[in-house]
Scaffold this active site. Structure first.
Site, short mmCIF file in Angstrom:
data_model
loop_
_atom_site.label_atom_id
_atom_site.label_comp_id
_atom_site.label_asym_id
_atom_site.label_seq_id
_atom_site.Cartn_x
_atom_site.Cartn_y
_atom_site.Cartn_z
N CYS A 129 -3.42 -3.02 12.98
CA CYS A 129 -2.39 -4.16 12.48
C CYS A 129 -2.47 -5.23 13.66
CB CYS A 129 -1.01 -3.59 12.50
SG CYS A 129 -0.82 -2.22 11.49
N ARG A 176 0.79 -1.36 0.02
CA ARG A 176 -0.01 0.06 0.03
C ARG A 176 0.81 1.33 0.14
NH1 ARG A 176 -0.66 3.14 4.17
NH2 ARG A 176 -0.04 1.48 5.63
N HIS A 188 6.35 -8.82 7.03
CA HIS A 188 7.16 -8.40 6.12
C HIS A 188 8.40 -7.28 6.47
CE1 HIS A 188 3.52 -5.74 6.85
NE2 HIS A 188 4.28 -4.72 6.85
N LEU A 189 9.29 -7.30 5.53
CA LEU A 189 10.49 -6.37 5.99
C LEU A 189 10.35 -5.49 4.76
CD1 LEU A 189 13.26 -8.91 6.43
CD2 LEU A 189 12.31 -7.26 8.12
N SER A 213 -1.05 -7.39 9.96
CA SER A 213 0.02 -6.87 9.33
C SER A 213 1.29 -6.58 10.27
CB SER A 213 -0.45 -5.50 8.76
OG SER A 213 0.40 -4.88 7.82
N ARG A 272 -13.56 -17.62 25.65
CA ARG A 272 -14.10 -16.19 24.90
C ARG A 272 -13.33 -15.10 25.58
NH1 ARG A 272 -20.80 -17.69 25.34
NH2 ARG A 272 -20.36 -19.75 24.05
#
Length: 264
Positions: free
Chosen positions: A146, A21, A207-208, A167, A127
């Site tokens: 995230c 993005r 991710h890097l 993310s 829960r």
């Protein structure tokens, strides 16, 4: 924090190069898990220096239910500034969802208050969950969550927590997130009369960023140091009454900081 370095190395060596993005570009894998025994030490990265003040104040800010960066700025924390509008607002992000999740009939649910009550009353419940991923509110958020969903688990008098992070910015974000939720687990354990167990970190898109590769190589070349111990210096009346001064990381040592740009 060998687990974290192994994670970073795995993504750097075996990840898939992808667009993202922000337009920066990433190398990523889908799905990864790390487990940290909180009895063995507080899981803070030692191969670079972290701004612990930002981690603690951000968590206290979430627990306040706040979505405005002004309070953070007053305490020298600027990690949310890039996303805030001219009035400091971020929309209904973490604090709003944790403390004031809107219902269709116009009420609001305080997930954190409910969680503490559930752990005390029914520790075997499956829960014991808090979600920040409110699909209806995402369009109004400056940055969708995230770290989106976490669950607590009680066994043998110990409280464990698992976070799902949809993310995961491995170099900049993940060390903050691990430390933040480990701290929250310690706080919840104190408030509910339990000992700490494990913190389990689960990532989705891990991710890097391409402009972090040089920093990643620097960090991977460093040897991790011994983990510190977290000391909570008093027991407040509620989970919402902690102050920055209540926390001490005894024996915290780290390598030097490594600067890297934030992808906005």
């Amino acid at each position: 924090m060998k687990q974290y370095l192994d994670f970073m190395r795995h993504v750097y060596e075996h990840g898939t190069d992808k667009a993202d993005r922000t337009g920066t570009g990433t190398r990523s894998v889908f799905g990864y898990q790390m487990r940290f025994d909180l009895r063995a030490g507080f899981p803070v990265v030692t191969t670079k220096k972290l701004h612990l003040k930002s981690i603690i104040y951000e968590l206290l800010w979430f627990l306040q239910g706040s979505t405005n960066v002004r309070w953070l700025q007053e305490h020298g924390v600027t990690i949310w500034d890039e996303w805030a509008d001219e009035n400091g607002e971020l929309g209904p992000v973490y604090g709003s969802q944790w403390r004031s999740w809107p219902t269709p009939d116009g009420r609001h649910i305080d997930q954190i208050t409910d969680l503490v009550a559930q752990i005390r009353a029914n520790p075997d419940s499956r829960r014991l969950i808090v979600s920040a991923w409110n699909v209806a509110d995402i369009p109004r958020m400056k940055l969708p969550p995230c770290h989106a969903f976490f669950q607590f688990y009680v066994a043998d008098g110990r409280l464990s927590c698992q976070l799902y992070q949809r993310s995961a910015d491995i170099f900049l974000g993940v060390p903050f997130n691990i430390a933040s939720y480990a701290l929250l687990t310690h706080m919840m354990a104190q408030q509910t009369g339990l000992e700490v167990g494990d913190f389990v970190w689960t990532g989705g898109d891990c991710h890097l960023y391409n402009n972090h590769f040089e920093q990643v190589q620097t960090q991977l070349a460093r040897e991790p140091l011994a983990l510190p111990q977290l000391k909570i210096l008093r027991k407040p009346d509620s989970i919402f009454d902690y102050r920055y001064e209540d926390f001490e990381l005894a024996g915290y040592q780290s390598h030097a900081a490594i600067k890297a740009p934030v992808a906005v």
